[in-house]
Design a protein around this motif. Sequence first.
Motif, mmCIF file in Angstrom:
data_model
loop_
_atom_site.group_PDB
_atom_site.id
_atom_site.type_symbol
_atom_site.label_atom_id
_atom_site.label_comp_id
_atom_site.label_asym_id
_atom_site.label_seq_id
_atom_site.Cartn_x
_atom_site.Cartn_y
_atom_site.Cartn_z
ATOM 1 N N LEU A 166 -6.074 -1.564 -7.659
ATOM 2 C CA LEU A 166 -7.064 -1.058 -8.606
ATOM 3 C C LEU A 166 -7.955 -0.001 -7.960
ATOM 4 O O LEU A 166 -8.251 1.034 -8.578
ATOM 5 C CB LEU A 166 -7.924 -2.217 -9.121
ATOM 6 N N PHE A 167 -8.379 -0.241 -6.743
ATOM 7 C CA PHE A 167 -9.251 0.711 -6.042
ATOM 8 C C PHE A 167 -8.562 2.062 -5.884
ATOM 9 O O PHE A 167 -9.164 3.123 -6.101
ATOM 10 C CB PHE A 167 -9.608 0.131 -4.669
ATOM 11 N N THR A 168 -7.282 2.032 -5.529
ATOM 12 C CA THR A 168 -6.522 3.283 -5.393
ATOM 13 C C THR A 168 -6.424 4.002 -6.733
ATOM 14 O O THR A 168 -6.596 5.226 -6.803
ATOM 15 C CB THR A 168 -5.112 2.994 -4.854
ATOM 16 N N LYS A 169 -6.144 3.260 -7.780
ATOM 17 C CA LYS A 169 -6.059 3.849 -9.117
ATOM 18 C C LYS A 169 -7.361 4.547 -9.492
ATOM 19 O O LYS A 169 -7.359 5.694 -9.955
ATOM 20 C CB LYS A 169 -5.751 2.776 -10.154
ATOM 21 N N LEU A 170 -8.473 3.871 -9.248
ATOM 22 C CA LEU A 170 -9.764 4.416 -9.645
ATOM 23 C C LEU A 170 -10.178 5.617 -8.788
ATOM 24 O O LEU A 170 -10.913 6.495 -9.255
ATOM 25 C CB LEU A 170 -10.834 3.326 -9.557
ATOM 26 N N LEU A 171 -9.699 5.659 -7.545
ATOM 27 C CA LEU A 171 -10.049 6.767 -6.650
ATOM 28 C C LEU A 171 -9.014 7.894 -6.668
ATOM 29 O O LEU A 171 -9.155 8.868 -5.926
ATOM 30 C CB LEU A 171 -10.213 6.254 -5.219
ATOM 31 N N LEU A 172 -7.998 7.769 -7.509
ATOM 32 C CA LEU A 172 -6.948 8.782 -7.543
ATOM 33 C C LEU A 172 -7.488 10.199 -7.748
ATOM 34 O O LEU A 172 -7.060 11.120 -7.055
ATOM 35 C CB LEU A 172 -5.917 8.434 -8.623
ATOM 36 N N PRO A 173 -8.430 10.431 -8.680
ATOM 37 C CA PRO A 173 -8.954 11.793 -8.839
ATOM 38 C C PRO A 173 -9.601 12.335 -7.563
ATOM 39 O O PRO A 173 -9.463 13.519 -7.241
ATOM 40 C CB PRO A 173 -9.991 11.647 -9.963
ATOM 41 N N LYS A 174 -10.297 11.462 -6.828
ATOM 42 C CA LYS A 174 -10.917 11.881 -5.571
ATOM 43 C C LYS A 174 -9.862 12.256 -4.531
ATOM 44 O O LYS A 174 -10.031 13.196 -3.759
ATOM 45 C CB LYS A 174 -11.788 10.748 -5.012
ATOM 46 N N LEU A 175 -8.782 11.473 -4.493
ATOM 47 C CA LEU A 175 -7.699 11.776 -3.566
ATOM 48 C C LEU A 175 -7.023 13.094 -3.923
ATOM 49 O O LEU A 175 -6.816 13.969 -3.069
ATOM 50 C CB LEU A 175 -6.674 10.644 -3.565
ATOM 51 N N LEU A 176 -6.675 13.254 -5.181
ATOM 52 C CA LEU A 176 -5.988 14.477 -5.608
ATOM 53 C C LEU A 176 -6.857 15.715 -5.411
ATOM 54 O O LEU A 176 -6.331 16.819 -5.200
ATOM 55 C CB LEU A 176 -5.568 14.346 -7.073
ATOM 56 N N ALA A 177 -8.170 15.541 -5.447
ATOM 57 C CA ALA A 177 -9.082 16.678 -5.263
ATOM 58 C C ALA A 177 -9.025 17.243 -3.848
ATOM 59 O O ALA A 177 -9.478 18.367 -3.604
ATOM 60 C CB ALA A 177 -10.515 16.259 -5.597
ATOM 61 N N SER A 178 -8.458 16.480 -2.895
ATOM 62 C CA SER A 178 -8.355 16.966 -1.514
ATOM 63 C C SER A 178 -7.086 17.773 -1.272
ATOM 64 O O SER A 178 -6.905 18.338 -0.186
ATOM 65 C CB SER A 178 -8.395 15.789 -0.538
ATOM 66 N N THR A 179 -6.208 17.828 -2.264
ATOM 67 C CA THR A 179 -4.930 18.526 -2.108
ATOM 68 C C THR A 179 -5.143 20.006 -1.833
ATOM 69 O O THR A 179 -5.981 20.657 -2.457
ATOM 70 C CB THR A 179 -4.074 18.360 -3.374
ATOM 71 N N SER A 180 -4.387 20.525 -0.892
ATOM 72 C CA SER A 180 -4.441 21.954 -0.576
ATOM 73 C C SER A 180 -3.062 22.405 -0.131
ATOM 74 O O SER A 180 -2.123 21.609 -0.074
ATOM 75 C CB SER A 180 -5.468 22.225 0.534
ATOM 76 N N ALA A 181 -2.944 23.680 0.207
ATOM 77 C CA ALA A 181 -1.663 24.212 0.678
ATOM 78 C C ALA A 181 -1.222 23.534 1.975
ATOM 79 O O ALA A 181 -0.030 23.471 2.282
ATOM 80 C CB ALA A 181 -1.766 25.711 0.884
ATOM 81 N N SER A 182 -2.173 23.001 2.727
ATOM 82 C CA SER A 182 -1.850 22.399 4.021
ATOM 83 C C SER A 182 -2.055 20.888 4.051
ATOM 84 O O SER A 182 -1.863 20.258 5.094
ATOM 85 C CB SER A 182 -2.709 23.032 5.120
ATOM 86 N N TRP A 183 -2.426 20.295 2.915
ATOM 87 C CA TRP A 183 -2.703 18.849 2.939
ATOM 88 C C TRP A 183 -2.285 18.158 1.649
ATOM 89 O O TRP A 183 -2.602 18.599 0.550
ATOM 90 C CB TRP A 183 -4.193 18.583 3.159
#
Length: 353
Positions: A166-183
């Motif tokens: 559940l914690f991962t599901k709820l934090l998914l937007p925060k995780l995806l916001a870190s996506t970049s060309a190198s990460w």
Amino acid sequence: MLLCRTHKSATQLSSGHSYLLQCKMSSALPTFGFSTTAEEVVDALASEVTGKNVLITGTSLNGLGFETARAIAKRANLVIITGHNAPRLQLSADAISKDQPKANVRALVLDLSSLAAVRKAAAVVNAYSEPLHVLIHNAADTNGVYTLTVDGFESQMAVDHFSPFLFTKLLLPKLLASTSASWVPRVVAVSSEAVYMGPGIDLSLPSLAKPAPGSPQMEYFVRYHEAKSANVLFAKGITQRSGGKIRAYSLHPGTIFTNVHEKEANAAMLKSVGALTEDGKPNTEIFKWKSIPQGAATTVIAAFDPRLSDKSGSFLIDGVEANDKLTPILTDPASAVRLWKLTEEVIGEEFDF
């Protein structure tokens, strides 16, 4: 690996026109192994760790999560540490800050025995201004006795799997916001070698959520085996469903003497299998023990090593892929699908990417 490019072709080089020439300069990374420490990994992967924001659950003093956080804090932009006991959590935060005065450490109260508390903590994290590059699920229920959570679930599976899911599901937007060309953001689940020391996980709803007292699933080691197996299948489930948006790994940190082993129920079980001597000391004649800094190393490797980028879903031992150690139920893609669906039913909502 560093890529350098100029813009002239090989045929144009002699005529002085622009050209395209690619040169690959690889900076060889060291080989990590049994004796590698978490801090050695952080130093070796400094370019990967620097500037990252990381959340680690279960960070009590004299534990793997604490050492993982302490090592990463040396170079990360932000390290969020969690625990259900606010005073103990603050002791961990103070200890990391004392060891790493320049570290940016943020303490978050998180009670994994309550889905409502998980939602509350996730709302706090989602209100932070920073994105989240890495989420490390290190916390586990180590009481060794049959108890039910406030939600009516067996506590080991609730704390080790339902709440992290559940914690991962709820934090998914925060995780995806870190996506970049190198990460590509990463999720790490600290599992155990116990996953290949039992029959597998019973993927039926009653057994998963609330097995009957006295049932085979409620023997201490069997339930631990099942909860840690769920960690493996969760990482594989993320890999199956995320379409490459998230990389996920599970791991065995090693056999380490931590604060967990001092609990009465755990010590009794470990004595029964010969891991501890009768006076409660590590049995070095049967097991090869790691120090806490060595035990935290594989977690840091899973979180940052670029050599694992094409190995999402893998189970790691001593920092390297060890999928061959897994039992058939943990390598069957259908098992990950089944567990995912059952867990959605337990928490009462779907987890989509």
